[in-house]
Design a protein around this motif. Structure first.
Motif, PDB file in Angstrom:
ATOM      1  N   THR A 113       0.834  -1.205   0.000  1.00  0.00           N
ATOM      2  CA  THR A 113       0.000   0.000   0.000  1.00  0.00           C
ATOM      3  C   THR A 113       0.867   1.252   0.000  1.00  0.00           C
ATOM      4  OG1 THR A 113      -1.802  -1.120   1.176  1.00  0.00           O
ATOM      5  CG2 THR A 113      -1.777   1.284   1.253  1.00  0.00           C
ATOM      6  N   ALA A 114       1.933   1.238   0.798  1.00  0.00           N
ATOM      7  CA  ALA A 114       2.845   2.386   0.841  1.00  0.00           C
ATOM      8  C   ALA A 114       3.503   2.609  -0.515  1.00  0.00           C
ATOM      9  CB  ALA A 114       3.908   2.166   1.913  1.00  0.00           C
ATOM     10  N   VAL A 115       3.994   1.542  -1.111  1.00  0.00           N
ATOM     11  CA  VAL A 115       4.671   1.652  -2.404  1.00  0.00           C
ATOM     12  C   VAL A 115       3.704   2.133  -3.483  1.00  0.00           C
ATOM     13  CG1 VAL A 115       5.793   0.319  -4.237  1.00  0.00           C
ATOM     14  CG2 VAL A 115       6.453  -0.034  -1.845  1.00  0.00           C
ATOM     15  N   ALA A 116       2.508   1.561  -3.506  1.00  0.00           N
ATOM     16  CA  ALA A 116       1.515   1.968  -4.506  1.00  0.00           C
ATOM     17  C   ALA A 116       1.102   3.422  -4.310  1.00  0.00           C
ATOM     18  CB  ALA A 116       0.291   1.054  -4.423  1.00  0.00           C
ATOM     19  N   GLY A 117       0.993   3.850  -3.044  1.00  0.00           N
ATOM     20  CA  GLY A 117       0.611   5.230  -2.769  1.00  0.00           C
ATOM     21  C   GLY A 117       1.632   6.225  -3.278  1.00  0.00           C
ATOM     22  N   VAL A 118       2.905   5.903  -3.129  1.00  0.00           N
ATOM     23  CA  VAL A 118       3.958   6.795  -3.624  1.00  0.00           C
ATOM     24  C   VAL A 118       3.990   6.778  -5.150  1.00  0.00           C
ATOM     25  CG1 VAL A 118       6.443   7.201  -3.708  1.00  0.00           C
ATOM     26  CG2 VAL A 118       5.352   6.585  -1.541  1.00  0.00           C
ATOM     27  N   ARG A 119       3.929   5.594  -5.727  1.00  0.00           N
ATOM     28  CA  ARG A 119       4.022   5.489  -7.189  1.00  0.00           C
ATOM     29  C   ARG A 119       2.866   6.181  -7.901  1.00  0.00           C
ATOM     30  NH1 ARG A 119       5.742  -0.933  -7.474  1.00  0.00           N
ATOM     31  NH2 ARG A 119       7.983  -0.631  -7.084  1.00  0.00           N
TER      32      ARG A 119
END
Length: 207
Positions: A113-119
């Motif tokens: 979720t963190a990675v997708a949110g940044v990307r």
């Protein structure tokens, strides 16, 4: 004597000039937030490395002296922006993992979720291009907001872990997330497999 047409055109009117009432001394929190909003737009338009205090002051519509009242330098602008963004993303992560059982799946859900949110956010993804990735990693490791989010996550999943060890695991988890953002895997499936095989055992291993 009436002013010429050229003088009238060169003078901002109350309708065309941007209002900077929010920069008043008694509105420090609002002013800092608005400055970070403008910085965010500049990150998208020009990249993090290209943003300067002079350019930020011009975009905000204030002098550099006024800008320095709120942020002593660019490093402080970047740190404040990282903390604000991390806090907002932490809320998203908490909502996405609320119903996950206390297990490896919650850790994987939090990281993805963190990675997708940044990307998916142009302003945040701008931090992980080659010329700013190193600085972004350092800021991530120094951010109180990021530390709070990751430590609480690891503590929730490994409640009996030694406090010093818990913090070390949380910092390593931040490094993993930064690595995924700067050097993405070939696919989401590959990244998930990496998390399952290598990250989960380290973060959740031990007492």
């Amino acid at each position: 004597m009436s002013r010429s047409a050229s003088e009238t055109a060169a003078t901002p009117t109350s309708e065309s000039a941007p209002s900077t009432d929010w920069l008043a001394a008694d509105r420090a929190e609002l002013a800092a937030g608005r400055i970070l909003d403008v910085a965010e737009r500049l990150f998208v338009e020009h990249g993090v490395a290209a943003v300067t205090m002079r350019g930020l002051a011009d975009a905000v519509g204030c002098s550099r002296a006024t800008l320095y009242r709120y942020f002593p330098g660019k490093a402080e602008v970047l740190a404040a922006y990282v903390d604000r963004s991390a806090t907002e993303l932490g809320t998203v992560i908490a909502a996405a993992t609320r119903h996950e059982p206390r297990s490896p799946q919650r850790l994987i859900a939090a990281v993805t979720t963190a990675v997708a949110g940044v990307r998916s956010n142009p302003a945040l993804s701008a931090w992980f291009v080659s010329d700013t990735a190193g600085q972004s990693a350092r800021l991530a490791l120094l951010s109180p907001a990021i530390e709070k989010i990751t430590v609480e996550l690891v503590r929730d999943l490994s409640p009996s872990a030694d406090p010093a060890d818990l913090r070390a695991r949380a910092r390593w988890l931040v490094r993993v997330i930064v690595s995924m953002l700067t050097s993405p895997g070939a696919s989401e499936a590959e990244e998930r497999e990496m998390l399952e095989r290598f990250v989960v055992p380290v973060v959740l291993g031990g007492p």
